[in-house]
Design an enzyme around this catalytic site. Structure first.
Site, PDB file in Angstrom:
ATOM      1  N   ASP A 234     -10.110   2.421   2.456  1.00  0.00           N
ATOM      2  CA  ASP A 234     -10.264   1.576   3.654  1.00  0.00           C
ATOM      3  C   ASP A 234     -11.022   2.315   4.762  1.00  0.00           C
ATOM      4  OD1 ASP A 234      -9.029  -0.693   2.684  1.00  0.00           O
ATOM      5  OD2 ASP A 234      -7.045  -0.131   3.415  1.00  0.00           O
TER       6      ASP A 234
ATOM      7  N   LYS B 107       0.815  -1.225   0.000  1.00  0.00           N
ATOM      8  CA  LYS B 107       0.000   0.000   0.000  1.00  0.00           C
ATOM      9  C   LYS B 107       0.848   1.275   0.000  1.00  0.00           C
ATOM     10  CE  LYS B 107      -4.136  -2.042   2.007  1.00  0.00           C
ATOM     11  NZ  LYS B 107      -5.154  -2.003   3.055  1.00  0.00           N
TER      12      LYS B 107
HETATM   13  P1  NDP Z   1       0.433  -3.473  10.525  1.00  0.00           P
HETATM   14  O1  NDP Z   1       1.444  -4.571  10.491  1.00  0.00           O
HETATM   15  O2  NDP Z   1       0.695  -2.204   9.797  1.00  0.00           O
HETATM   16  O3  NDP Z   1       0.179  -3.050  12.078  1.00  0.00           O
HETATM   17  C1  NDP Z   1      -0.005  -4.033  13.041  1.00  0.00           C
HETATM   18  C2  NDP Z   1      -0.472  -3.396  14.347  1.00  0.00           C
HETATM   19  O4  NDP Z   1      -0.852  -4.456  15.225  1.00  0.00           O
HETATM   20  C3  NDP Z   1       0.592  -2.584  15.071  1.00  0.00           C
HETATM   21  O5  NDP Z   1      -0.031  -1.520  15.750  1.00  0.00           O
HETATM   22  C4  NDP Z   1       1.167  -3.605  16.065  1.00  0.00           C
HETATM   23  O6  NDP Z   1       1.704  -3.012  17.242  1.00  0.00           O
HETATM   24  C5  NDP Z   1      -0.076  -4.358  16.430  1.00  0.00           C
HETATM   25  N1  NDP Z   1       0.146  -5.732  16.898  1.00  0.00           N
HETATM   26  C6  NDP Z   1       0.597  -6.782  16.160  1.00  0.00           C
HETATM   27  N2  NDP Z   1       0.632  -7.891  16.924  1.00  0.00           N
HETATM   28  C7  NDP Z   1       0.191  -7.532  18.168  1.00  0.00           C
HETATM   29  C8  NDP Z   1       0.003  -8.231  19.381  1.00  0.00           C
HETATM   30  N3  NDP Z   1       0.267  -9.534  19.492  1.00  0.00           N
HETATM   31  N4  NDP Z   1      -0.470  -7.560  20.454  1.00  0.00           N
HETATM   32  C9  NDP Z   1      -0.738  -6.242  20.349  1.00  0.00           C
HETATM   33  N5  NDP Z   1      -0.581  -5.504  19.219  1.00  0.00           N
HETATM   34  C10 NDP Z   1      -0.116  -6.156  18.144  1.00  0.00           C
HETATM   35  O7  NDP Z   1      -0.948  -4.156  10.079  1.00  0.00           O
HETATM   36  P2  NDP Z   1      -2.185  -3.421   9.387  1.00  0.00           P
HETATM   37  O8  NDP Z   1      -2.413  -2.162  10.127  1.00  0.00           O
HETATM   38  O9  NDP Z   1      -1.985  -3.374   7.928  1.00  0.00           O
HETATM   39  O10 NDP Z   1      -3.395  -4.465   9.641  1.00  0.00           O
HETATM   40  C11 NDP Z   1      -3.990  -4.601  10.922  1.00  0.00           C
HETATM   41  C12 NDP Z   1      -5.209  -5.523  10.816  1.00  0.00           C
HETATM   42  O11 NDP Z   1      -6.257  -4.893  10.089  1.00  0.00           O
HETATM   43  C13 NDP Z   1      -4.909  -6.840  10.116  1.00  0.00           C
HETATM   44  O12 NDP Z   1      -5.469  -7.868  10.912  1.00  0.00           O
HETATM   45  C14 NDP Z   1      -5.641  -6.739   8.806  1.00  0.00           C
HETATM   46  O13 NDP Z   1      -6.121  -8.002   8.388  1.00  0.00           O
HETATM   47  C15 NDP Z   1      -6.808  -5.816   9.156  1.00  0.00           C
HETATM   48  N6  NDP Z   1      -7.316  -5.054   7.997  1.00  0.00           N
HETATM   49  C16 NDP Z   1      -8.627  -5.227   7.619  1.00  0.00           C
HETATM   50  C17 NDP Z   1      -9.150  -4.532   6.532  1.00  0.00           C
HETATM   51  C18 NDP Z   1     -10.581  -4.732   6.129  1.00  0.00           C
HETATM   52  O14 NDP Z   1     -10.964  -4.319   5.027  1.00  0.00           O
HETATM   53  N7  NDP Z   1     -11.417  -5.330   6.958  1.00  0.00           N
HETATM   54  C19 NDP Z   1      -8.314  -3.593   5.754  1.00  0.00           C
HETATM   55  C20 NDP Z   1      -6.965  -3.447   6.248  1.00  0.00           C
HETATM   56  C21 NDP Z   1      -6.498  -4.187   7.317  1.00  0.00           C
HETATM   57  P3  NDP Z   1       3.251  -2.513  17.315  1.00  0.00           P
HETATM   58  O15 NDP Z   1       3.280  -1.165  16.655  1.00  0.00           O
HETATM   59  O16 NDP Z   1       3.527  -2.436  18.776  1.00  0.00           O
HETATM   60  O17 NDP Z   1       4.066  -3.539  16.602  1.00  0.00           O
END
Ligand code: NDP
Length: 277
Positions: free
Chosen positions: A101, A65
């Site tokens: 989104d 993206k």
């Molecule tokens: P990113 O990898 O950019 O961000 C991940 C986020 O999750 C960070 O804030 C990270 O925290 C946090 N995180 C990951 N693992 C854990 C954990 N075990 N405990 C707590 N926090 C955690 O991912 P995206 O933002 O791209 O995607 C996030 C979710 O949104 C995904 O599940 C994706 O499938 C969903 N999504 C759904 C869409 C839809 O159309 N329904 C569209 C886009 C995304 P930290 O910064 O501390 O690492």
């Protein structure tokens, strides 16, 4: 026939080809929509090949993206603010980028789930790409508070500050860590934009963030009752939803942007829905 595609890595799981086929059938539009897996270092080359073969537009998903924004010749304001694009449209050498989104999320919450955002307190869990993309449309919907809580508290604070620097969210938007939540009370809407649900990990949330009227919304879809939704249910949250509606609504926005016709979304959401429990 006009050709479109979704490009990501991996892409096998994508529901976008089915969603766009259902939209095309319902609106009488003749188009083909496929899924393309690009090599991790080959996003631009894959898009170029698709364009050379007559492609009219693509949806873009993880992990491309950010690259999609850089690839375009014209980037919408919301995609620029999100720092990411999830849709490209091609016209000769010109390439427009947008990000649907966040509008998809807001439309699902307000229109489909009939849960107002205006005048409400909203908690966003996570500070990654999905959270960032949702912030501006959420702020535009008029919440009184939008708090970003993230595992890395500094990242949430930085994200809020980045929006303040753009002149967005003053007095409404703030960020911090899980420890800040206990003192903040119950939220009207709690959105899980972390990827913890993908690995079925619970989040360290105080039960007090959920009230009886709270909508608990997990952006992940198709995984049934995730640990986050179970936490919300057990804490008494009144309403649970997964991210299927967000996915279908962003697809409908993209379809309308490409084709000039907005498809009806509820039949598609109902067709793809996996029961939460
Ligand atoms: P990113 O990898 O950019 O961000 C991940 C986020 O999750 C960070 O804030 C990270 O925290 C946090 N995180 C990951 N693992 C854990 C954990 N075990 N405990 C707590 N926090 C955690 O991912 P995206 O933002 O791209 O995607 C996030 C979710 O949104 C995904 O599940 C994706 O499938 C969903 N999504 C759904 C869409 C839809 O159309 N329904 C569209 C886009 C995304 P930290 O910064 O501390 O690492």
């Amino acid at each position: 026939m006009d050709r479109y595609a979704v490009i990501g890595h991996p892409i096998g799981h994508s529901k976008s080809p089915l969603i766009h086929a259902l939209f095309a059938a319902a609106t009488g539009q003749a188009l083909e929509y496929t899924a393309i897996e690009a090599p991790l270092d080959g996003f631009a080359a894959t898009v170029n090949t698709f364009r050379a073969a007559g492609g009219r537009g693509v949806n873009v998903t993880v992990p491309f993206k950010l690259e999609a924004c850089a690839y375009a010749t014209e980037v919408s304001e919301r995609a620029r603010i999100a720092g990411a694009a999830n849709a490209l449209a091609f016209d000769g050498t010109h390439c427009r980028a947008d990000n649907f989104d966040g509008v998809g999320l807001v439309r699902d919450i307000v229109t489909n789930l009939r849960h107002p955002i205006a005048g409400k307190r909203v908690l966003m869990l996570g500070a990654g790409g999905a959270a960032r993309g949702a912030l501006q449309p959420l702020l535009a919907a008029g919440p009184t508070e939008l708090f970003i809580a993230n595992r890395s508290a500094a990242k949430a604070a930085e994200l809020a500050n980045a929006f303040h620097a753009l002149g967005l969210g003053a007095g409404v938007l703030a960020g911090g860590g899980w420890d800040d939540l206990a003192a903040r009370g119950a939220y009207d809407i709690v959105i899980n934009a972390t990827s913890a649900s993908l690995t079925a990990e619970p989040l360290p949330l105080p039960p007090g963030v959920f009230g009886h009227d709270t909508l608990a919304y997990d952006m992940v879809y198709g995984k049934g009752l995730t640990p986050f939704l179970r936490q919300a249910r057990d804490a008494g949250a009144g309403r649970l939803a997964d991210g299927l509606g967000m996915l279908v609504e962003q697809a409908a926005e993209t379809f309308a942007w490409w084709r000039g016709v907005r498809p009806t979304t509820l039949p598609v959401i109902e067709r793809l829905r996996v029961p939460l429990a």
